[in-house]
Scaffold this motif. Structure first.
Motif, short mmCIF file in Angstrom:
data_model
loop_
_atom_site.label_atom_id
_atom_site.label_comp_id
_atom_site.label_asym_id
_atom_site.label_seq_id
_atom_site.Cartn_x
_atom_site.Cartn_y
_atom_site.Cartn_z
N TYR A 112 0.86 -1.17 0.00
CA TYR A 112 0.00 0.00 0.00
C TYR A 112 0.90 1.22 0.00
O TYR A 112 1.84 1.29 0.80
CB TYR A 112 -0.85 0.06 1.26
CG TYR A 112 -1.95 -0.97 1.31
CD1 TYR A 112 -3.06 -0.86 0.48
CD2 TYR A 112 -1.87 -2.05 2.18
CE1 TYR A 112 -4.07 -1.80 0.53
CE2 TYR A 112 -2.87 -3.00 2.24
CZ TYR A 112 -3.98 -2.87 1.40
OH TYR A 112 -4.97 -3.79 1.46
N VAL B 58 3.37 0.23 2.97
CA VAL B 58 3.01 -0.87 3.86
C VAL B 58 3.11 -2.16 3.05
O VAL B 58 2.31 -2.37 2.13
CB VAL B 58 1.56 -0.70 4.39
CG1 VAL B 58 1.19 -1.87 5.28
CG2 VAL B 58 1.41 0.61 5.13
N GLU C 70 -4.24 -13.33 12.62
CA GLU C 70 -5.02 -12.29 13.30
C GLU C 70 -5.35 -11.15 12.33
O GLU C 70 -4.75 -11.03 11.27
CB GLU C 70 -4.20 -11.70 14.45
CG GLU C 70 -4.05 -12.60 15.64
CD GLU C 70 -2.91 -12.10 16.51
OE1 GLU C 70 -3.17 -11.79 17.66
OE2 GLU C 70 -1.78 -12.01 16.01
N SER C 71 -6.22 -10.28 12.77
CA SER C 71 -6.56 -9.10 12.00
C SER C 71 -5.31 -8.27 11.75
O SER C 71 -4.50 -8.10 12.65
CB SER C 71 -7.52 -8.24 12.81
OG SER C 71 -8.79 -8.50 12.41
N CYS D 175 -2.95 -8.99 9.57
CA CYS D 175 -1.80 -9.78 9.15
C CYS D 175 -1.61 -9.76 7.63
O CYS D 175 -0.64 -10.30 7.13
CB CYS D 175 -1.93 -11.21 9.62
SG CYS D 175 -1.56 -11.35 11.37
N GLY D 176 -2.56 -9.18 6.92
CA GLY D 176 -2.42 -9.09 5.47
C GLY D 176 -3.21 -10.11 4.69
O GLY D 176 -3.00 -10.27 3.49
N LYS D 177 -4.17 -10.76 5.35
CA LYS D 177 -4.96 -11.78 4.65
C LYS D 177 -5.81 -11.17 3.54
O LYS D 177 -5.83 -11.65 2.41
CB LYS D 177 -5.87 -12.54 5.63
CG LYS D 177 -5.14 -13.12 6.83
CD LYS D 177 -6.07 -13.82 7.79
CE LYS D 177 -7.17 -12.97 8.38
NZ LYS D 177 -6.72 -11.91 9.29
N SER D 178 -6.52 -10.09 3.88
CA SER D 178 -7.37 -9.47 2.86
C SER D 178 -6.53 -8.89 1.74
O SER D 178 -6.91 -8.98 0.57
CB SER D 178 -8.21 -8.35 3.48
OG SER D 178 -9.07 -8.88 4.44
N THR D 179 -5.40 -8.33 2.10
CA THR D 179 -4.54 -7.76 1.07
C THR D 179 -4.04 -8.87 0.14
O THR D 179 -3.99 -8.69 -1.07
CB THR D 179 -3.34 -7.04 1.72
OG1 THR D 179 -3.84 -6.17 2.73
CG2 THR D 179 -2.57 -6.26 0.70
N PRO E 121 -4.94 2.38 -3.07
CA PRO E 121 -3.51 2.53 -2.73
C PRO E 121 -2.69 1.25 -2.87
O PRO E 121 -1.50 1.28 -2.59
CB PRO E 121 -3.57 2.96 -1.27
CG PRO E 121 -4.81 2.31 -0.74
CD PRO E 121 -5.78 2.28 -1.86
N GLN F 51 -14.57 -9.35 2.41
CA GLN F 51 -14.72 -9.52 3.84
C GLN F 51 -16.04 -8.93 4.32
O GLN F 51 -16.75 -9.52 5.11
CB GLN F 51 -13.54 -8.85 4.54
CG GLN F 51 -13.65 -8.86 6.03
CD GLN F 51 -12.29 -8.70 6.70
OE1 GLN F 51 -11.29 -8.47 6.04
NE2 GLN F 51 -12.25 -8.84 7.99
N LEU G 152 3.38 -2.63 10.06
CA LEU G 152 3.97 -3.08 8.80
C LEU G 152 4.69 -1.97 8.04
O LEU G 152 5.28 -2.20 7.00
CB LEU G 152 2.90 -3.73 7.93
CG LEU G 152 2.45 -5.10 8.42
CD1 LEU G 152 1.40 -5.69 7.51
CD2 LEU G 152 3.64 -6.05 8.52
N1 LIG Z 1 -6.19 0.78 2.10
C1 LIG Z 1 -5.12 0.62 2.88
N2 LIG Z 1 -4.13 1.56 2.91
C2 LIG Z 1 -3.05 1.39 3.69
N3 LIG Z 1 -2.83 0.33 4.48
C3 LIG Z 1 -3.77 -0.63 4.49
C4 LIG Z 1 -4.96 -0.54 3.70
N4 LIG Z 1 -5.71 -1.64 3.92
C5 LIG Z 1 -5.02 -2.38 4.82
N5 LIG Z 1 -3.85 -1.78 5.16
C6 LIG Z 1 -2.83 -2.29 6.08
O1 LIG Z 1 -2.35 -3.52 5.58
C7 LIG Z 1 -2.18 -4.45 6.62
C8 LIG Z 1 -2.94 -5.70 6.33
O2 LIG Z 1 -4.32 -5.46 6.34
P1 LIG Z 1 -5.38 -6.55 5.87
O3 LIG Z 1 -4.92 -7.15 4.61
O4 LIG Z 1 -6.72 -5.92 5.87
O5 LIG Z 1 -5.27 -7.61 7.05
P2 LIG Z 1 -6.29 -8.76 7.48
O6 LIG Z 1 -7.23 -9.01 6.38
O7 LIG Z 1 -5.42 -9.91 7.78
O8 LIG Z 1 -6.98 -8.27 8.70
C9 LIG Z 1 -2.62 -3.75 7.89
O9 LIG Z 1 -1.46 -3.31 8.56
C10 LIG Z 1 -3.43 -2.60 7.43
O10 LIG Z 1 -3.30 -1.52 8.30
#
Ligand SMILES: Nc1ncnc2c1ncn2[C@@H]1O[C@H](COP(=O)(O)OP(=O)(O)O)[C@@H](O)[C@H]1O
Ligand SMILES: [Mg+2]
Lengths: 334, 335
Positions: B15, B23, B44-45, B47-51, B63, B100, B283
């Protein structure tokens, strides 16, 4: 649909209650103003009359005529009865001209000035707001500050600025009136041209204020919607950006419809400033005249029209909105 | 070995935030999902799973940015492809995604059927509305969803129904692989079960070939997916079969995740409960050594000084820890 019917009846009930309250206030408030309007008229009429008994007779005649010697409650019921018959009484200041006649001749000036101005301002404002939200870079940096500036200038500020620049300094447009004071309203080219020229400054002063307010609202609604989860999902299902932008702007626009309906409803009230500054012969200007001359029937009638329009607009917004926006529709069902 | 549906090699995405602090939420991730298999991703929340889920689709918008690596879906390399080609030929048709926040995944002012039309027409503008309707109705029927949902707006559906509708819409173009990001997290227990059953049904009925199931509750994956990958601070810390990850976790973080949640699942009742103390690292400035070191019960000074590689133990199993398998098993036994 059962939920909607209940919602409708509920809104209708409140509409009626507010209306009754408004009519009562419309009647009472002007009459609480200090001063005696009949005395003013009599003073004008009785100029040169020397006998005080003659003055008294004239005074009583007019007091009788206007009904202000009766108890307030009786006056009120008379007033309500007359309203239902479409009779707003005679104007005090322009006696014996009926108030209805004054309103009829001035309301079109207001409607023709305000309605197009509100619509044009709404369309331009929303378009600019949406573009600012979507394009962001550069464009947003220009539109947003300008909109905030214009949107926060008081309406009279914009009107006065236009007046000073374009009428007083540059002399491109006349400073006041709805048409040249030396003309008689006819369908001649000269008259129409005069009307068009007189129209510009009041029109643009209203448009500018509307653009500012709408653009800011639309921009923030669009930014909010652009970041909504459904946008992300639609993108990852392979839907084209252009289509998604369509979703976003439709959703951002729906709340803006409320703004449009409201400004149409408050048209007459909103017209006050522009009409007063440019001495434009609309209802707002008449209201000012009425207030200056303590013309109860005229004030009551104009404020009643304003109130009615606001109430109807609000009522219409809630009904239409409940139908066009499924989010509201669902909330009603609960 | 059967056909590989999704192959990811060394994928890194980041990001770029407003203040230009990058990030790295997905850091050198490699994974493989074979035909007929499902992969669970736990962590855990934050950790980057959604990313990771978003990064897998090869379609990036700010971003989030692609940095390096390779994604191959059913033999086709999608990294480096033109974004509009990815949109038209990959998204929804090869790989599909359940976000999600599936509650809010549907445009609130569009009827379900109209949204389905938009999805299908975005890939093939020639399909008729009637064909779309027939297809949608058939799919809804197979998946046990009432037909009248099609004519409704999302706000008219309950949470569980919305979630199931999103799933049905996601697979409307018969994607080879489906990524479900915490599909059951926001739901009550009954709806959760229904959603999980529905996802397993999709596999069973061959409507999708493979699946990735993301959750923050590692034990939930037991009985649901074949393999499990544990993520911590943007990195993979463990890869194993579901059986191994649940009953024989190697990484102290996986071990901790197993103990942190009440599990009503059969066979897992007598696990001790204990949350892992502390929070995942920021991160923007990840630690140089083991990223879990700060919170690890078994930490030694060397953990913090140099990066730890993901160690293969054979048969697809891997973990990222300074200690040997034998040592870890021993210390876990002592407790
Ligand atoms: N749109 C964004 N811009 C900047 N940082 C982001 C954004 N979305 C998530 N992050 C950061 O990326 C990291 C991983 O987030 P995410 O993938 O949502 O984790 P999870 O799904 O495991 O909870 C976190 O540190 C979060 O703060
Ligand atoms: Mg997540």
């Amino acid at each position: 649909m059962k939920g909607y019917k209940k919602y409708f009846l509920n809104k209708l009930l409140w509409f009626v209650i507010t209306l009754v309250a408004a009519v009562i206030l419309n009647f009472i408030l002007p009459r609480l103003m200090p001063g005696d309007p009949v005395a003013g008229i009599v003073a004008r009429l009785a100029q040169g009359m020397s006998s005080s008994t003659g003055m008294k007779a004239v005074y009583e005649k007019y007091a009788e005529l206007f009904g202000i010697n009766k108890p307030l409650l009786t006056q009120f019921f008379l007033y309500v009865k007359n309203i239902f018959q479409g009779n707003f009484g005679s104007s005090f200041t322009q006696y014996p001209r009926p108030v209805l006649d004054i309103i009829k001749s001035s309301i079109w000036w207001t409607v023709c000035l305000q309605f197009p101005a509100i619509i044009v301002g709404w369309i331009i404002g929303n378009t600019l707001g949406a573009i600012a939200a979507y394009v962001k870079k550069g464009f947003d940096k220009v539109i947003l500050p300008i909109s905030i500036l214009i949107g926060n200038l008081p309406a009279f500020g914009v009107a006065v600025i236009l007046l000073v620049i374009f009428a007083v300094d540059l002399k491109w447009f006349p400073t006041s009136g709805g048409y040249g004071f030396d003309l008689i309203p006819t369908m001649s080219w000269q008259f129409v041209w005069s009307v068009i020229v007189h129209y510009q400054l009041p029109f643009w002063s209203i448009v500018l204020v509307a653009i500012g307010g709408q653009a800011i609202g639309m921009r923030s609604m669009s930014i909010y919607e652009l970041n909504a989860d459904y946008v992300k999902y639609a993108r990852f299902m392979g839907i084209k950006d252009r289509k998604i932008v369509g979703y976003v702007f439709r959703n951002a626009m729906l709340p803006q419809v409320t703004g449009l309906a409201l400004s149409i409803g408050t048209m007459v009230g909103g017209a006050l400033v522009a009409e007063i500054i440019f001495s434009y012969p609309g209802l707002g200007y008449m209201l000012l005249q009425g207030i200056l001359g303590q013309d109860y029937p005229l004030i009551s009638a104009v404020t009643l029209i304003i109130t009615l329009m606001v109430l109807i607009a609000n009522f219409a917004i809630e009904l239409i909105y409940g139908l066009i926006d499924p989010r509201i529709k669902a909330a009603q069902a609960e | 070995m059967s056909k590989v549906i999704l192959e990811v090699n060394d994928l890194t995405t980041k990001y770029i935030t407003r203040f230009h602090e990058d990030v790295y939420a997905v850091d050198h991730v490699s994974l493989k999902v074979e035909e007929g298999k499902s992969l669970g991703i736990a962590g855990e929340s934050g950790c980057g799973k959604s990313t990771l889920a978003l990064s897998l689709m090869g379609y990036y918008f700010p971003p989030l940015h692609f940095t390096s690596g390779e994604i191959i879906i059913d033999g086709q390399r999608i990294t480096g492809m033109d974004p509009d080609t990815v949109r038209r030929t990959i998204l929804g048709t090869e790989i599909a995604y359940i976000p999600q926040a599936a509650m809010n995944a549907l445009n609130p002012t569009r009827k379900i059927i109209n949204f389905i039309e938009d999805v299908i027409l975005a890939h093939d503008p020639k399909v008729s509305r009637k064909d779309i309707y027939d297809l949608a109705r058939e799919r809804f029927e197979i998946l046990g969803l009432p037909e009248d949902v099609l004519q409704k707006y999302p706000v008219e559906l309950s949470g569980g129904m919305k979630q199931r509708t999103v799933i049905a819409v996601s697979v409307i173009l018969a994607p080879k692989i489906l990524i479900a990001d915490e599909p059951s997290s926001a739901l009550d227990v009954t709806s959760q079960k229904m959603v999980i059953k529905m996802l397993l049904d999709l596999m069973e009925k061959g409507m999708i070939k493979s699946m990735i199931f993301i959750t923050h509750e590692l034990p939930l994956l037991y009985n649901v997916t074949d393999d499990i990958m544990v993520m911590y601070a943007g990195q993979i810390v463990e890869k194993a079969t579901a059986q191994e990850a649940v009953f024989d976790p190697l990484h102290p973080y996986s071990k901790g995740l197993m103990g942190s949640i009440i599990v009503p699942e059969k066979g897992l009742r007598n696990l001790k409960l204990s949350a892992i103390p502390g929070v995942p690292p920021n991160l923007k400035k990840p630690p140089t050594g083991c990223r879990f070191a700060e919170r690890c019960k078994y930490v030694i000074p060397e953990c913090k000084t140099h990066p730890i590689d993901l160690r293969e133990t054979g048969e697809g199993r891997a973990y990222r820890c300074i200690f040997s398998e034998e040592y870890l098993r021993k210390v876990y036994q002592i407790g």
